[in-house]
Motif scaffolding. Structure first.
Motif, mmCIF file in Angstrom:
data_model
loop_
_atom_site.group_PDB
_atom_site.id
_atom_site.type_symbol
_atom_site.label_atom_id
_atom_site.label_comp_id
_atom_site.label_asym_id
_atom_site.label_seq_id
_atom_site.Cartn_x
_atom_site.Cartn_y
_atom_site.Cartn_z
ATOM 1 N N PRO A 133 35.826 -28.503 8.705
ATOM 2 C CA PRO A 133 34.627 -29.338 8.916
ATOM 3 C C PRO A 133 34.662 -30.146 10.212
ATOM 4 O O PRO A 133 33.624 -30.660 10.642
ATOM 5 N N PHE A 134 35.829 -30.218 10.833
ATOM 6 C CA PHE A 134 35.920 -30.969 12.090
ATOM 7 C C PHE A 134 36.378 -30.072 13.234
ATOM 8 O O PHE A 134 37.000 -30.522 14.191
ATOM 9 N N GLY A 135 36.054 -28.774 13.110
ATOM 10 C CA GLY A 135 36.510 -27.825 14.121
ATOM 11 C C GLY A 135 35.377 -27.247 14.974
ATOM 12 O O GLY A 135 35.629 -26.629 16.000
ATOM 13 N N GLY A 136 34.139 -27.413 14.544
ATOM 14 C CA GLY A 136 33.017 -26.880 15.312
ATOM 15 C C GLY A 136 33.073 -25.369 15.454
ATOM 16 O O GLY A 136 32.736 -24.817 16.505
ATOM 17 N N GLU A 137 33.450 -24.693 14.380
ATOM 18 C CA GLU A 137 33.610 -23.238 14.486
ATOM 19 C C GLU A 137 32.263 -22.517 14.476
ATOM 20 O O GLU A 137 31.307 -22.950 13.839
ATOM 21 N N VAL A 138 32.230 -21.403 15.204
ATOM 22 C CA VAL A 138 31.009 -20.610 15.323
ATOM 23 C C VAL A 138 31.182 -19.305 14.552
ATOM 24 O O VAL A 138 32.202 -18.632 14.686
ATOM 25 N N ALA A 139 30.194 -18.988 13.707
ATOM 26 C CA ALA A 139 30.222 -17.707 12.994
ATOM 27 C C ALA A 139 28.806 -17.296 12.640
ATOM 28 O O ALA A 139 28.007 -18.137 12.195
ATOM 29 N N ASP A 140 28.499 -16.035 12.827
ATOM 30 C CA ASP A 140 27.199 -15.461 12.403
ATOM 31 C C ASP A 140 25.991 -16.227 12.925
ATOM 32 O O ASP A 140 25.000 -16.394 12.209
ATOM 33 N N GLY A 141 26.076 -16.722 14.142
ATOM 34 C CA GLY A 141 24.919 -17.413 14.708
ATOM 35 C C GLY A 141 24.793 -18.868 14.280
ATOM 36 O O GLY A 141 23.765 -19.499 14.535
ATOM 37 N N PHE A 142 25.806 -19.390 13.616
ATOM 38 C CA PHE A 142 25.776 -20.791 13.169
ATOM 39 C C PHE A 142 26.994 -21.547 13.705
ATOM 40 O O PHE A 142 28.045 -20.963 13.952
ATOM 41 N N ILE A 143 26.822 -22.846 13.859
ATOM 42 C CA ILE A 143 27.958 -23.726 14.140
ATOM 43 C C ILE A 143 28.213 -24.515 12.868
ATOM 44 O O ILE A 143 27.285 -25.112 12.303
ATOM 45 N N TYR A 144 29.469 -24.485 12.414
ATOM 46 C CA TYR A 144 29.828 -25.141 11.157
ATOM 47 C C TYR A 144 30.482 -26.494 11.415
ATOM 48 O O TYR A 144 31.198 -26.669 12.401
ATOM 49 N N GLY A 145 30.279 -27.394 10.488
ATOM 50 C CA GLY A 145 31.009 -28.655 10.548
ATOM 51 C C GLY A 145 30.251 -29.779 9.876
ATOM 52 O O GLY A 145 29.025 -29.722 9.715
ATOM 53 N N ARG A 146 30.991 -30.811 9.475
ATOM 54 C CA ARG A 146 30.343 -31.986 8.886
ATOM 55 C C ARG A 146 29.525 -32.693 9.960
ATOM 56 O O ARG A 146 30.057 -33.100 10.989
ATOM 57 N N GLY A 147 28.241 -32.726 9.737
ATOM 58 C CA GLY A 147 27.352 -33.339 10.716
ATOM 59 C C GLY A 147 26.700 -32.319 11.646
ATOM 60 O O GLY A 147 25.933 -32.691 12.526
ATOM 61 N N ALA A 148 26.967 -31.018 11.437
ATOM 62 C CA ALA A 148 26.382 -29.998 12.323
ATOM 63 C C ALA A 148 24.863 -30.152 12.357
ATOM 64 O O ALA A 148 24.243 -30.090 13.418
ATOM 65 N N GLY A 149 24.290 -30.357 11.162
ATOM 66 C CA GLY A 149 22.855 -30.629 11.115
ATOM 67 C C GLY A 149 22.607 -32.124 11.114
ATOM 68 O O GLY A 149 21.820 -32.637 11.901
ATOM 69 N N ASP A 150 23.291 -32.797 10.219
ATOM 70 C CA ASP A 150 23.045 -34.222 9.952
ATOM 71 C C ASP A 150 24.147 -35.086 10.551
ATOM 72 O O ASP A 150 25.091 -35.405 9.877
ATOM 73 N N ASP A 151 24.124 -35.502 11.800
ATOM 74 C CA ASP A 151 22.908 -35.436 12.590
ATOM 75 C C ASP A 151 23.299 -35.070 14.016
ATOM 76 O O ASP A 151 22.585 -35.339 14.962
ATOM 77 N N LYS A 152 24.495 -34.433 14.128
ATOM 78 C CA LYS A 152 25.008 -34.196 15.473
ATOM 79 C C LYS A 152 24.251 -33.076 16.191
ATOM 80 O O LYS A 152 24.261 -33.014 17.422
ATOM 81 N N GLY A 153 23.595 -32.194 15.436
ATOM 82 C CA GLY A 153 22.750 -31.178 16.063
ATOM 83 C C GLY A 153 21.616 -31.835 16.836
ATOM 84 O O GLY A 153 21.339 -31.493 17.994
ATOM 85 N N SER A 154 20.969 -32.815 16.188
ATOM 86 C CA SER A 154 19.895 -33.558 16.871
ATOM 87 C C SER A 154 20.450 -34.354 18.039
ATOM 88 O O SER A 154 19.844 -34.393 19.119
ATOM 89 N N LEU A 155 21.594 -34.979 17.826
ATOM 90 C CA LEU A 155 22.186 -35.794 18.895
ATOM 91 C C LEU A 155 22.505 -34.915 20.106
ATOM 92 O O LEU A 155 22.198 -35.266 21.253
ATOM 93 N N ALA A 156 23.090 -33.744 19.840
ATOM 94 C CA ALA A 156 23.438 -32.829 20.931
ATOM 95 C C ALA A 156 22.182 -32.395 21.689
ATOM 96 O O ALA A 156 22.146 -32.405 22.931
#
Ligand SMILES: [Zn+2]
Length: 403
Positions: A104-127
């Protein structure tokens, strides 16, 4: 209203480098800000370095040491309006790490997604928001107004040391607000607000061997709750809003009694009442009280108390016809090539602290709200890039007064 992209806009959007956006989100995900303790220091550091490298000044501001927020402003004309892009830097906890397919704290990429705690809520928006400012800076545009970013702390624990403080202390005073939360890149213009209400039902204690001597507060509560479910829930479901679910009452926590052989004399129920625009805490409590009184008339005497603490913010309910909303919808259509219906935000955002200011507010961000706070939280890379493109185009159009 403009639908396609002009040649200049196409050139502007070419300053977005998708691998860089992905890499930046990965960096944000590796900078832990989960609860407990929700320390945002590392995230704010990543954001401020990224902005500084693009020549965008920012400042840290904090009410409590572990929870810094950041405010940045794109250099532009000071005369025009202030458009604020807002996202939160803290995340909820990751829960049991064993449940995750990816770190959850690695920012791994798989199948067109980035995984992790906060990937959507809310670091995706922040990025996406930070990269939008970086892109505008690289393009060397001049804006007729202020474009600000607030990367805030404390959203997941109520916002009192984050957005509410920044708002009440006058550090954030936007004329127009875009709150980054997961809307699957739809423009949302309304949300319900949360109102916590406690119901305390009283009984009379007695020995567990002689329950007829007492009044069992737990049993009374069970009956009262099923009365509410039967009578109140249908009443709530009849109330409609074009972009939001009906108002709800959720029974969140129940506590009562002291031990098995004592008839309990008190039971407390913590309830989550989501208010639609037009409803108030007072009206919601009065409605519950009226139904409990009705119930009490049919059964044994019912002694109860309803309490509600903490501030209940105002609802976001920006009119469809607001130029800010229309411009956002048009910019989104230009970016994604299709017309998307306006939406509502099902959860409650930090935008509520601005809702009483009578400014236009929209909620917009990449990510699926259903994945927020869940195991294997992830964000679609396609949505992340699309959101960045939208945020660049929208700020540019809005603050150069083109429509
Ligand atoms: Zn959020």
């Amino acid at each position: 209203m403009k639908i396609g992209l002009t040649a200049a806009e196409t050139t502007l959007l070419e300053h977005i480098d998708p691998p860089e956006v992905i890499g930046f989100l990965q960096e944000l995900l590796c900078a832990r800000s989960d609860y407990p303790p929700g320390n945002t220091t590392a995230v704010i550091d990543v954001v401020s370095r990224k902005l500084a490298a693009a020549g965008i000044p920012s400042r840290e501001t904090t009410l409590s040491a572990e929870k810094p927020s950041l405010i940045a402003e794109f250099p532009g004309s000071q005369d025009g309006p202030t458009l604020l892009y807002h996202a939160h830097a803290d995340t909820v906890g990751a829960g049991d790490l064993e449940d995750w397919a990816y770190d959850p704290f690695g920012g791994e990429v798989a199948d067109g997604f980035i995984y992790g705690r906060g990937a959507g809520d809310d670091k995706g928006s922040l990025a996406a928001q930070v990269m939008a400012l970086v892109c505008l800076a690289r393009a060397g545009v001049t804006l007729n107004g202020r474009l600000q970013i607030a990367a805030v702390a404390d959203e997941e624990s109520g916002g009192l040391a984050g957005t509410k403080w920044l708002h009440d202390s006058g550090q954030l005073q936007p004329d127009f607000l875009l709150v980054g939360e997961q809307t699957n890149n739809n423009v949302a213009i309304a949300e319900r607000v949360a109102c916590g209400i406690d119901l305390i039902i009283y009984g009379k204690s007695a020995h567990g061997a002689t329950p007829w001597e007492g009044e069992n507060a737990i049993l009374k509560t069970a009956q009262a709750l099923s009365w509410l479910e039967t009578r109140l829930f249908p009443q709530l479901q009849k109330r409609k809003h074009p972009f939001l679910p009906s108002p709800t009452l959720s029974i969140g926590k129940i506590s009562g009694g002291t031990q098995w052989n004592i008839v309990p004399d008190q039971c407390t129920v913590a309830m989550d009442r989501r208010l639609l625009p037009g409803e108030t805490r007072e009206s919601a409590m009065a409605e519950i009280a009226a139904l409990l009184d009705e119930y009490a008339a049919y059964t044994t005497p019912l002694r109860y108390e309803l309490t509600s603490e903490g501030e209940v913010a105002a609802n976001i309910d920006t009119p469809v016809t607001t130029p800010f909303v229309r411009a956002a919808a048009a910019a989104l259509q230009s970016v994604c090539g299709e017309r998307r219906d306006l939406d509502g935000y099902v959860q409650t955002s930090d935008g509520r602290w601005f809702a009483a200011d009578n400014i236009p507010i929209i909620i917009f961000g990449p990510g699926d709200p259903a994945l927020a706070h869940a195991v294997n939280e992830r964000i679609s890379i396609e949505q992340l890039i699309e959101a960045t493109r939208f945020l660049v185009l929208f700020a540019w159009r809005w603050l150069t007064q083109e429509e």
